[in-house]
Design a protein around this motif. Sequence first.
Motif, PDB file in Angstrom:
ATOM      1  N   PRO A   1       2.895  14.887  -6.789  1.00  0.00           N
ATOM      2  CA  PRO A   1       3.536  14.139  -6.760  1.00  0.00           C
ATOM      3  C   PRO A   1       4.983  13.717  -7.190  1.00  0.00           C
TER       4      PRO A   1
ATOM      5  N   GLU B   1       3.736  12.786   5.447  1.00  0.00           N
ATOM      6  CA  GLU B   1       2.658  13.428   5.618  1.00  0.00           C
ATOM      7  C   GLU B   1       2.743  14.688   4.567  1.00  0.00           C
TER       8      GLU B   1
ATOM      9  N   LYS C   1      -4.599  16.528 -10.421  1.00  0.00           N
ATOM     10  CA  LYS C   1      -3.974  16.033  -9.873  1.00  0.00           C
ATOM     11  C   LYS C   1      -5.070  15.835  -8.256  1.00  0.00           C
ATOM     12  N   ILE C   2      -4.545  13.798  -8.144  1.00  0.00           N
ATOM     13  CA  ILE C   2      -5.025  13.714  -6.657  1.00  0.00           C
ATOM     14  C   ILE C   2      -4.180  13.945  -5.627  1.00  0.00           C
TER      15      ILE C   2
ATOM     16  N   ASN D   1      -3.154  14.083  -2.279  1.00  0.00           N
ATOM     17  CA  ASN D   1      -2.813  13.486  -1.404  1.00  0.00           C
ATOM     18  C   ASN D   1      -2.216  14.405  -0.408  1.00  0.00           C
TER      19      ASN D   1
ATOM     20  N   ASN E   1      -2.311  14.454   3.282  1.00  0.00           N
ATOM     21  CA  ASN E   1      -3.214  13.478   4.651  1.00  0.00           C
ATOM     22  C   ASN E   1      -4.147  14.824   5.788  1.00  0.00           C
TER      23      ASN E   1
ATOM     24  N   ARG F   1      -7.397  15.512  -1.954  1.00  0.00           N
ATOM     25  CA  ARG F   1      -6.703  15.798  -1.167  1.00  0.00           C
ATOM     26  C   ARG F   1      -6.753  13.890  -0.931  1.00  0.00           C
ATOM     27  N   GLY F   2      -7.520  13.265  -1.728  1.00  0.00           N
ATOM     28  CA  GLY F   2      -7.079  11.463  -1.651  1.00  0.00           C
ATOM     29  C   GLY F   2      -8.468  11.135  -1.047  1.00  0.00           C
ATOM     30  N   GLU F   3      -8.833   9.941  -0.690  1.00  0.00           N
ATOM     31  CA  GLU F   3      -9.256   9.686  -0.685  1.00  0.00           C
ATOM     32  C   GLU F   3      -9.353   9.073   0.960  1.00  0.00           C
TER      33      GLU F   3
ATOM     34  N   ASN G   1      -8.749  10.872   3.506  1.00  0.00           N
ATOM     35  CA  ASN G   1      -8.420  12.054   4.016  1.00  0.00           C
ATOM     36  C   ASN G   1      -9.206  12.859   4.681  1.00  0.00           C
TER      37      ASN G   1
END
Length: 450
Positions: free
Chosen positions: A97, A103, A166-167, A169, A171, A203-205, A207
């Motif tokens: 975070p 990226e 946790k997400i 994120n 890419n 990995r996050g929405e 991605n």
Amino acid sequence: MSKFAVIGAGVSGQGLALLARKLGAEVFVSDKKAINDDVKKLFAENNIAFEESHSDKIFENTDAILLSSGLPLNLPVISEAKSRGVRMIGELDFVLPNLKARELICVTGSNGKSTVTALTGHVLNRSGLVAGTGGNLGTAAASFVEKNYDAVVLELSSFQLERATKIMNANVAIITNLAPDHIDWHGSYENYVAAKAKILSLRGENNWGIIQDRDVDMLRASGKIITLSWREKPEHAHEFAGHIFMDRDCAWLLMGDSRVRIFDYSDTSLIGSHNLENVAMSLCAYMLVCNVRTEFDARNLLSGFKPLPHRCEKAGEISGVLYVDDSKGTNVAASVTAMRSINMPKVVILGGQGKGEDYAPLAEAVKSECEAAVVLGSECEKICDALRNSGFEKFFRVNSMEEAVDKASELARPGMCVLLSPACTSWDMYASYKKRGEHFCRLVQEKLVK
């Protein structure tokens, strides 16, 4: 002021401690082993308290315990923290975070993840981006927090992912391949796969994920996925956004009606078909991150990349015999992959300290891929038994690496390969796989100058 206790003073623990301190927290590091003098000096310079045994100081007015990577799940201090209801935070949940890179590319897998991580960073830097590479590869993920990078490429182990919630994120999230490993740590292959699969679920929405087509069902993959296979139309290709097709002499990215050549196999000097897969995944990550959908100069992007040491690395060539150092092949799957990836007659050097694996698949690979095997180390008899049970009889026991190289050289003819890929750890004879590989390379070089 927040107060954190960090368990473990290795590379990961040091990174966590320094990051927590930079974020303004009071930090206490606890390691059950001796901490070397350089690390002690680093802690002192940053006003970080520490101890060389686990005591109740860990729990004194602590807001949370930060867990460095690789700590056993049954570590007594972790069990004690659970019983006291103390909050525990894994490395990735604490670090990611705080990353500021535009990226983030995360890489895991049973084999090849270090090569893909290093190569992806190399390609991104060659493309003009400023990219940092690290994580389980050697540089703590926390060290990238305060630096301005266009991209950060992190190798993530199953240990790190096990505790991630946790997400992230990312890419692009890459799983190079799956094969049994670290079962003693995770308790089962299913648990190991579930830990690896977290890199996709977190990995996050919207991605990207890049995985092997053969691993789709095990990973229960969904979303924006690109699969890889040596078949143009594998089982799962139609289910996902794209497919990397490993053709006879080049790799293609197939997405919808488009077909883009990723690279020609002649563009890289890396040895083995598994490394061609590694190159394809790395270049595909570059294409996704940089939004490249037409052909590009892959040879230029790959230029200057040197294979990571002891991973199917050329050790020398003597009288027409190629010597290859794959000392990093510390499990059965890695050694089987190395043998099957090098398309020439082989003498393989096997053995070391085992991980409790079944050697039957190793023996079958030796039988189909090698003319002879030289075996040493504490697992020698178990491996020889597996070879004999498979019907393979041309194996030779030796007591040292010197004897192994001499015997393999005696057995090899021009046009053959002598492959060190032990399928075992080195700890019965060497401090690390690196020391084992260095010794092998040194012995080859000594033969070269004779």
